[in-house]
Design an enzyme around this catalytic site. Structure first.
Site, PDB file in Angstrom:
ATOM      1  N   ASP A 114       0.877  -1.181   0.000  1.00 53.32           N
ATOM      2  CA  ASP A 114       0.000   0.000   0.000  1.00 53.32           C
ATOM      3  C   ASP A 114       0.912   1.228   0.000  1.00 53.32           C
ATOM      4  O   ASP A 114       1.773   1.336   0.869  1.00 53.32           O
ATOM      5  CB  ASP A 114      -0.877  -0.003   1.264  1.00 53.32           C
ATOM      6  CG  ASP A 114      -1.677  -1.300   1.364  1.00 53.32           C
ATOM      7  OD1 ASP A 114      -2.274  -1.694   0.355  1.00 53.32           O
ATOM      8  OD2 ASP A 114      -1.673  -1.927   2.444  1.00 53.32           O
TER       9      ASP A 114
ATOM     10  N   LYS B   1      -0.743   9.607   1.964  1.00 50.66           N
ATOM     11  CA  LYS B   1      -0.953  10.759   2.857  1.00 50.66           C
ATOM     12  C   LYS B   1       0.235  10.932   3.794  1.00 50.66           C
ATOM     13  O   LYS B   1       0.763   9.945   4.329  1.00 50.66           O
ATOM     14  CB  LYS B   1      -2.232  10.552   3.677  1.00 50.66           C
ATOM     15  CG  LYS B   1      -3.474  10.719   2.851  1.00 50.66           C
ATOM     16  CD  LYS B   1      -4.699  10.687   3.735  1.00 50.66           C
ATOM     17  CE  LYS B   1      -5.945  10.796   2.894  1.00 50.66           C
ATOM     18  NZ  LYS B   1      -7.108  10.273   3.570  1.00 50.66           N
TER      19      LYS B   1
ATOM     20  N   ASP C 244       2.831  -0.677  -8.632  1.00 48.84           N
ATOM     21  CA  ASP C 244       2.162   0.108  -9.679  1.00 48.84           C
ATOM     22  C   ASP C 244       2.196   1.584  -9.306  1.00 48.84           C
ATOM     23  O   ASP C 244       1.817   2.423 -10.116  1.00 48.84           O
ATOM     24  CB  ASP C 244       0.695  -0.313  -9.772  1.00 48.84           C
ATOM     25  CG  ASP C 244      -0.016   0.008  -8.470  1.00 48.84           C
ATOM     26  OD1 ASP C 244       0.394  -0.543  -7.428  1.00 48.84           O
ATOM     27  OD2 ASP C 244      -0.940   0.848  -8.473  1.00 48.84           O
TER      28      ASP C 244
HETATM   29  C1  LIG Z   1      -1.900  -4.344  -1.792  1.00 46.66           C
HETATM   30  S1  LIG Z   1      -1.705  -5.877  -1.009  1.00 46.66           S
HETATM   31  C2  LIG Z   1      -0.517  -6.724  -2.059  1.00 46.66           C
HETATM   32  C3  LIG Z   1      -0.544  -8.222  -1.862  1.00 46.66           C
HETATM   33  C4  LIG Z   1       0.369  -9.027  -2.807  1.00 46.66           C
HETATM   34  N1  LIG Z   1       1.763  -8.717  -2.601  1.00 46.66           N
HETATM   35  C5  LIG Z   1      -0.007  -8.798  -4.245  1.00 46.66           C
HETATM   36  O1  LIG Z   1       0.749  -8.101  -4.953  1.00 46.66           O
HETATM   37  O2  LIG Z   1      -1.042  -9.322  -4.677  1.00 46.66           O
HETATM   38  C6  LIG Z   1      -0.713  -5.472   0.415  1.00 46.66           C
HETATM   39  C7  LIG Z   1      -0.550  -6.621   1.381  1.00 46.66           C
HETATM   40  O3  LIG Z   1       0.283  -6.205   2.449  1.00 46.66           O
HETATM   41  C8  LIG Z   1      -0.265  -6.642   3.678  1.00 46.66           C
HETATM   42  N2  LIG Z   1       0.182  -5.679   4.694  1.00 46.66           N
HETATM   43  C9  LIG Z   1       0.025  -4.332   4.650  1.00 46.66           C
HETATM   44  N3  LIG Z   1       0.608  -3.757   5.729  1.00 46.66           N
HETATM   45  C10 LIG Z   1       1.127  -4.767   6.464  1.00 46.66           C
HETATM   46  C11 LIG Z   1       1.853  -4.809   7.674  1.00 46.66           C
HETATM   47  N4  LIG Z   1       2.164  -3.704   8.335  1.00 46.66           N
HETATM   48  N5  LIG Z   1       2.249  -6.022   8.144  1.00 46.66           N
HETATM   49  C12 LIG Z   1       1.923  -7.158   7.468  1.00 46.66           C
HETATM   50  N6  LIG Z   1       1.253  -7.175   6.309  1.00 46.66           N
HETATM   51  C13 LIG Z   1       0.857  -6.003   5.803  1.00 46.66           C
HETATM   52  C14 LIG Z   1      -1.751  -6.673   3.471  1.00 46.66           C
HETATM   53  O4  LIG Z   1      -2.389  -7.568   4.351  1.00 46.66           O
HETATM   54  C15 LIG Z   1      -1.851  -7.091   2.006  1.00 46.66           C
HETATM   55  O5  LIG Z   1      -1.975  -8.489   1.853  1.00 46.66           O
END
Ligand SMILES: C[S@@+](CC[C@H](N)C(=O)[O-])C[C@H]1O[C@@H](n2cnc3c(N)ncnc32)[C@H](O)[C@@H]1O
Length: 223
Positions: A124, A128, A160
């Site tokens: 992610d 912000k 992306d």
């Molecule tokens: C946008 S998704 C991308 C998932 C995968 N890498 C893909 O490209 O399909 C971001 C992933 O990061 C995990 N995530 C986000 N922040 C995290 C954190 N602080 N600790 C562990 N997992 C996290 C979310 O649960 C999610 O599965």
């Protein structure tokens, strides 16, 4: 995904030998595999992490390609990495594990220099300003990665998000004089993009590609 399906996956994860789900307290007190992942895998092959692995496409694809390396997908959402864990079991991939934890806790999960390489796949972007502390390539995260990585260990960032790419490359790495091995803002148009970067597509990546978005890639190491 419905809550019934999620519950089924949570229950199944409990039965998988390749899934580790410590509580926060277990992780932050004396996590049993910290510095001892060689005992978990029963070999001392180099370990690659996929952070925020989701379903674990990179973990699985690299594990298939490199049987003499170990791969650990890390994510807080167990119902997502259930897919990767199940595939590893079905295919007999013994070089794969999934760890359910916060990425913020990586230094509790892995010993100093225990990790050979890191992939960060479609994090992610946390655009912000107030969310900077959650951005997975901010200086605090980079310092944690440096501690668990072998000296000169590579970090790969595939996203992306032009913002995330630019923030990491221009905002941080270039300013700090870090070693940038590969950087491109649209890898599928790059004729010399590394094979695994264009061969493997994650769940999120496929959606971004369908929307016509460019995919960026950065490979670097920290001094
Ligand atoms: C946008 S998704 C991308 C998932 C995968 N890498 C893909 O490209 O399909 C971001 C992933 O990061 C995990 N995530 C986000 N922040 C995290 C954190 N602080 N600790 C562990 N997992 C996290 C979310 O649960 C999610 O599965």
């Amino acid at each position: 995904m419905g809550s019934k399906n999620k519950l089924k996956r949570f229950n199944e994860n409990e039965t998988f030998d390749n899934v580790i789900q410590p509580t926060r307290e277990e992780m932050t007190t004396a996590f049993e595999w910290k510095g001892k992942w060689a005992a978990f895998f029963k070999n001392d092959n180099p370990i690659t992490l996929e952070l925020g692995c989701g379903k674990g496409e990179y973990t699985i694809d690299l594990a298939r390609k490199y049987p003499n390396r170990n791969f650990i997908g890390v994510d807080i959402k167990g119902a997502r990495f259930w897919r990767g864990a199940k595939t590893a079991i079905e295919e007999g991939l013994t070089n794969v594990a999934f760890l359910r934890t916060q990425i913020e806790l990586v230094e509790y999960a892995f010993g100093k220099h225990e990790i050979d390489e890191i992939w960060i796949t479609f994090p992610d972007p946390q655009i912000k300003y107030k969310r900077t502390k959650h951005r997975m390539t901010n200086p605090e995260f980079l310092s944690k990665y440096k501690n668990i990585l072998v000296e000169g260990g590579f970090i790969n960032l595939k996203t992306d998000s032009e913002f995330m790419h630019g923030y990491t490359l221009g905002g941080l790495l270039q300013g700090l004089g870090e070693d940038i091995v590969f950087a491109h803002h649209d890898i599928y148009t790059h004729t010399e993009a590394p094979e695994e970067v264009v061969r493997t597509q994650t769940f999120y990546e496929k959606q971004y590609l369908e929307q016509g978005k460019a995919i960026t890639y950065l490979k670097f190491r920290l001094r």
